[in-house]
Design an enzyme around this catalytic site. Structure first.
Site, mmCIF file in Angstrom:
data_model
loop_
_atom_site.group_PDB
_atom_site.id
_atom_site.type_symbol
_atom_site.label_atom_id
_atom_site.label_comp_id
_atom_site.label_asym_id
_atom_site.label_seq_id
_atom_site.Cartn_x
_atom_site.Cartn_y
_atom_site.Cartn_z
ATOM 1 N N ASP A 89 50.643 93.098 82.079
ATOM 2 C CA ASP A 89 49.257 93.365 82.436
ATOM 3 C C ASP A 89 48.364 93.404 81.195
ATOM 4 O OD1 ASP A 89 47.302 94.297 84.545
ATOM 5 O OD2 ASP A 89 47.172 95.975 83.155
ATOM 6 N N GLU A 149 49.578 88.013 82.650
ATOM 7 C CA GLU A 149 48.383 88.336 83.424
ATOM 8 C C GLU A 149 47.198 88.071 82.494
ATOM 9 O OE1 GLU A 149 45.044 90.554 85.027
ATOM 10 O OE2 GLU A 149 46.148 91.362 83.332
ATOM 11 N N ARG A 200 55.438 92.024 84.896
ATOM 12 C CA ARG A 200 54.084 91.459 84.840
ATOM 13 C C ARG A 200 53.385 92.092 83.655
ATOM 14 N NH1 ARG A 200 49.078 93.409 86.806
ATOM 15 N NH2 ARG A 200 47.599 91.810 87.463
#
Length: 554
Positions: free
Chosen positions: A234, A276, A232
């Protein structure tokens, strides 16, 4: 090395860093050879069928040894992908998003050895693993920053962004309004300021320095070789900064992302990158590129529309959010990831002021759950629906029927609610009244025990309802590889849609009201819950839903 990688490198860094490019090439070749000796990924597009369960390892099971022991529970629930919230070494001032060492699992979770054993155990059960990689910043305790802040001549000085005053990047907004009052913090040792988009203890990395990109690629490939299936990414929109801009979603950000994706795919296809990017869908689609950036992205603005549809009994909130004018088409092999709740707030940043006011009126039951001065709501799903299991299940049913791979947040399947003790303890520890701590407390295994052993309980109702939705979704996964067709109904409280794939037709209907309704069915279909054939119409109880299936040629 693939010529695409060299071309992308030139677009970002030009011809001035030939030695750095050579080292990147060597890193990719070595990693490719290592991965070639490991078992291959049988399905590089596996993420399109993901049913994701998101958890904090420590809150859920203590450490990776404990999480390994809980794999049977997760397999019984039916999820096939785990999103492990921050697990890397960290001072834990921001629940682990402040990373001190990108290659080390936190000691209290069992360290790297325990994680490696866990990966093997999860893969044996057919469960894939994602985890958070903060790509925009590090902890101020990272050795890079410790060296940079103490010596202007440190080789790590340009891993971060420094300026003699705060006058640079003035158009960059404050992301944590109410908790942070500037994007610059003073460093006494070198008598200047460093730049940060989040907390002051999370200094931004400087990707203008090619050494930062190479170091981060080394981190990505390290975990790919260990067996991690996806990362992910971020805070990805913030990684490139330019004066005179808001330092968000800049063209070079996308070039860097293409370079990262090309490097990983060159070594071995199949590593999932998740954007994200908390933005409007028409902007988020840029992070798919042309199937050459992230394979998946979160559909943040869809989340509040589920709640609005429920609160006002009006499906149009969801249909409007997924209309082509709001959510454009995405590349064929890309997918959205959607959720009802997560470790962060229920974001209201991209809804209208009217919807924001309504959401706070409908769902802010405790003023302490407000976040970012009203632009978000903290709290768990069961708290938001005032512990009504029918509404909680209906929201999950809508999530599973709608676009994107669904993400469940740990404990929501058994009706966990806000952890006010955890909120107060961590607010005192960090010095920030961060409402998100309300939904970050320990897993309630007592509720799981009730769910599994006390038929008729609320916990049992929720667990088995969600388990059933997971089973249906996995059985009919091919139907979700393309967009649904929304079905008209004079009653706005009826949210119905159909999908077709692999010779099957799926019809799903939801009742968004407290009044029972009848929904017409245009052909005989089988109710997946009862295995009974439905002819003519189907009745839905208050906040009820139904999944019907037939051969597409019937």
């Amino acid at each position: 090395m693939d010529s695409t990688i060299a071309t992308l490198w030139q677009h970002v860094y030009g011809p001035d860093h030939p030695e750095a490019l050579s080292r990147l090439s060597e890193l990719l070749e070595t990693s490719r050879q290592t991965l070639a000796q490991q078992p291959t990924t049988p399905d590089p597009d596996w993420y399109r069928n993901a049913i994701v369960y998101s958890l904090y390892v420590d809150a859920f099971a203590g450490d990776f040894t404990g999480l390994t022991e809980r794999l049977d529970y997760l397999a019984m629930l039916g999820v096939n992908t785990l999103w492990l919230l921050p697990i890397l070494d960290s001072p834990m001032r921001d629940q682990g998003f402040d990373i001190r060492d990108f290659k080390t699992i936190r000691a209290e979770l069992g360290g790297n050895a325990a994680f490696t054993e866990f990966i093997q155990a999860a893969h044996q059960r057919g469960i894939r693993l994602l985890f958070d990689m903060a790509v925009n910043h590090s902890s101020d305790q990272h050795p890079w920053f410790q060296a940079a802040r103490s010596d202007r001549n440190s080789p790590f000085r340009d891993y971060y962004i420094w300026h003699p005053d705060r006058e640079r990047y003035q158009d960059a907004r404050l992301i944590f309004k109410g908790m942070v009052n500037s994007n610059w913090s003073y460093n006494e040792a070198t008598d200047d300021y460093y730049f940060h988009r989040f907390y002051s203890f999370q200094p931004d990395l400087n990707y203008r320095n090619p050494e930062v990109l190479i170091a981060m690629m080394e981190n990505f490939l390290y975990w790919k070789i260990q067996g991690v299936d996806g990362l992910r990414m971020d805070a990805i929109p913030f990684i490139w900064k330019e004066e005179g801009t808001n330092c968000e979603d800049l063209p070079t950000t996308h070039t860097l992302l293409k370079l990262i994706r090309a490097g990983l795919d060159y070594c071995e296809p199949g590593t999932l990158l998740i954007a994200e990017a908390n933005m409007k869908p028409k902007d988020v689609v840029g992070y798919f590129g042309n199937d050459d950036e992230c394979q998946a992205a979160y559909h943040f603005p869809l989340m509040p529309q589920f709640y609005m549809a429920l609160a006002e009994g009006d499906r149009r909130y969801i249909e409007d959010a997924l209309s082509p004018s709001v959510t454009p088409a995405i590349p064929e092999k890309s997918c959205w990831m959607s959720f009802l709740r997560c470790h962060d707030e229920l974001t209201l940043e991209f809804v209208s002021s009217e919807v924001r006011e309504k959401m706070n009126r409908y769902y802010l039951h405790d003023p302490e759950c407000t976040f970012r001065e009203g632009e978000g709501l903290a709290g768990r799903l069961f708290y938001l629906v005032k512990e009504d299991p029918a509404q909680a299940l209906l929201l999950n049913a809508m999530l599973f029927a709608t676009e994107g791979s669904p993400i469940l947040y740990y404990g929501d399947e058994v009706g966990m609610t806000n952890d006010e003790t955890f909120y107060r303890e961590n607010s005192a520890r960090t010095g920030f009244r961060d409402a998100r701590f309300m939904n970050r407390g320990d897993m309630s295994w007592s509720k799981v025990d009730v769910a599994l052993n006390q038929p008729g309980s609320v916990e049992h109702q929720l667990f088995h309802g969600i388990q059933q939705l997971i089973e249906w979704r996995r059985r009919l996964a091919a139907c979700f590889h393309r967009s649904a067709r929304f079905l008209a109904n004079p009653n706005p409280a009826v949210y119905s849609l159909e999908r077709e794939a692999s010779g099957q037709r799926l019809f799903v209907a939801h009742n968004l009201s407290a009044t029972p309704v009848e929904v017409e069915v245009d052909q005989p279909m089988t109710d997946l819950a009862s295995n009974q054939v439905v002819i003519g119409s189907v009745g839905l109880l208050a906040y009820g839903y139904v999944w019907l299936v037939s051969d597409a040629t019937d």
